[in-house]
Design an enzyme around this catalytic site. Structure first.
Site, PDB file in Angstrom:
ATOM      1  N   ASP A 187       0.527  -1.145   0.087  1.00 42.53           N
ATOM      2  CA  ASP A 187       0.051   0.125  -0.006  1.00 42.53           C
ATOM      3  C   ASP A 187       0.711   1.206   0.065  1.00 42.53           C
ATOM      4  O   ASP A 187       0.141   2.310  -0.243  1.00 42.53           O
ATOM      5  CB  ASP A 187      -0.961   0.077   1.174  1.00 42.53           C
ATOM      6  CG  ASP A 187      -2.100  -1.103   1.244  1.00 42.53           C
ATOM      7  OD1 ASP A 187      -2.389  -1.286   0.002  1.00 42.53           O
ATOM      8  OD2 ASP A 187      -2.275  -1.763   1.990  1.00 42.53           O
ATOM      9  N   HIS A 239      -9.898  -2.935  -1.066  1.00 43.32           N
ATOM     10  CA  HIS A 239      -9.009  -2.644  -2.332  1.00 43.32           C
ATOM     11  C   HIS A 239      -9.373  -3.068  -3.546  1.00 43.32           C
ATOM     12  O   HIS A 239      -9.974  -4.387  -3.627  1.00 43.32           O
ATOM     13  CB  HIS A 239      -7.392  -2.731  -1.917  1.00 43.32           C
ATOM     14  CG  HIS A 239      -6.998  -2.047  -0.990  1.00 43.32           C
ATOM     15  ND1 HIS A 239      -6.233  -2.766   0.030  1.00 43.32           N
ATOM     16  CD2 HIS A 239      -6.672  -0.823  -0.527  1.00 43.32           C
ATOM     17  CE1 HIS A 239      -5.528  -1.872   0.964  1.00 43.32           C
ATOM     18  NE2 HIS A 239      -5.957  -0.708   0.850  1.00 43.32           N
ATOM     19  N   CYS A 250      -0.504  -8.302  -0.640  1.00 36.65           N
ATOM     20  CA  CYS A 250      -0.435  -6.862  -0.072  1.00 36.65           C
ATOM     21  C   CYS A 250       1.004  -7.059   0.750  1.00 36.65           C
ATOM     22  O   CYS A 250       1.651  -5.823   1.044  1.00 36.65           O
ATOM     23  CB  CYS A 250      -1.426  -7.181   1.286  1.00 36.65           C
ATOM     24  SG  CYS A 250      -3.187  -7.125   0.915  1.00 36.65           S
TER      25      CYS A 250
END
Ligand code: GLY
Length: 255
Positions: free
Chosen positions: A68, A162, A249
């Site tokens: 992120d 997301h 992630c």
């Protein structure tokens, strides 16, 4: 050619304080999360990637989810301004790691964007309009990527953290997606494959060297992918999933 790199970060001992948007809070065993993360890093190494760990960030509960904090393109790396205020202090240490590999650009206030909302397919950059990413980011992202010939498409999302919780690129011309969260018409010139309807979280798959890494939580989707001819590796990742995370992630891939 230089060896490709996977940027990762150790699991915080405070992972139980992670941000949650749609998931219910369940206790996370930090030792088990750490062990799963180490297995994940070992898999990346088997794919020829060199692991470069960003500085430990024990006070950032979500710090392990490095994806992120940056958007890495062939030409430039864009350091994000994460949508959750608790995550904004994660970016600096990742920028330090990326600096030798790419020119760095930064998203600044008031815009926000999480790397998990960005899916690149060739010269198209899909940006998911999640609760973390503001459409105001276009005014900053556009001038950074336009000179390299990218076009940006905004993608509406329904109840998913997301964009990459709902859709990931699994080959040069195929996207795996969850139709409950994202509409297939949002994507262009690409084959769309649906996850098994009983496994809504299964769309988050990590592609490295034409192999796919998927969590063992999604056996039906894994089988479907194998039937479709994909080479699939399965990883136990359920402890980190309690933090509303998927397999993409925990790394930033730089080649
Ligand atoms: N727990 C992952 C995130 O909310 O960013």
């Amino acid at each position: 050619m230089n060896q490709p790199v996977a940027i990762t970060r150790a699991v915080s001992p405070r992972i139980n304080e992670c941000e949650l948007t749609y998931a219910d809070r369940e206790p996370i065993d930090p030792a088990r999360a750490r062990a799963q993360h180490e297995t994940y890093e070992a898999w990346l190494e088997t794919q020829g990637l060199r692991i470069v760990r960003a500085k430990d960030a024990p006070d950032n509960p979500d710090g392990v989810f490095v994806e992120d904090t940056a958007i890495v393109l062939d030409e430039v790396a864009i350091i994000t301004r994460p949508g959750a205020a608790s995550r904004r202090s994660e970016t600096e240490s990742v920028a330090s790691v990326l600096k030798p590999y790419r020119e760095l650009k930064h998203i600044v206030a008031p815009a926000t964007i999480d790397g998990g909302d960005v899916l690149r397919h060739g010269k198209r950059i899909y940006v998911g309009l999640s609760t973390r990413t503001s459409d105001a980011v276009l005014d900053q992202l556009g001038p950074i990527v336009d000179p390299f010939g990218y076009r940006i498409d905004l993608v509406p999302l329904k109840r998913c953290l997301h964009l990459k919780s709902a859709a990931t690129l699994i080959s040069d011309d195929t996207i795996l997606y969850n139709p409950a969260c994202v509409h297939d018409e949002a994507f262009h010139h690409v084959r769309m494959l649906e996850v098994d309807s009983s496994e809504p979280g299964a769309a988050n798959v990590l592609r490295v060297n034409d192999r796919l890494l998927i969590s063992s939580s999604f056996p039906r989707t894994a089988e479907m992918l194998m039937r479709e001819g994909f080479v699939v590796d399965v990883l136990h990742y359920d402890e980190l999933e309690k933090a509303e995370a998927g397999v993409t992630c925990c790394s930033i891939l730089v080649s």
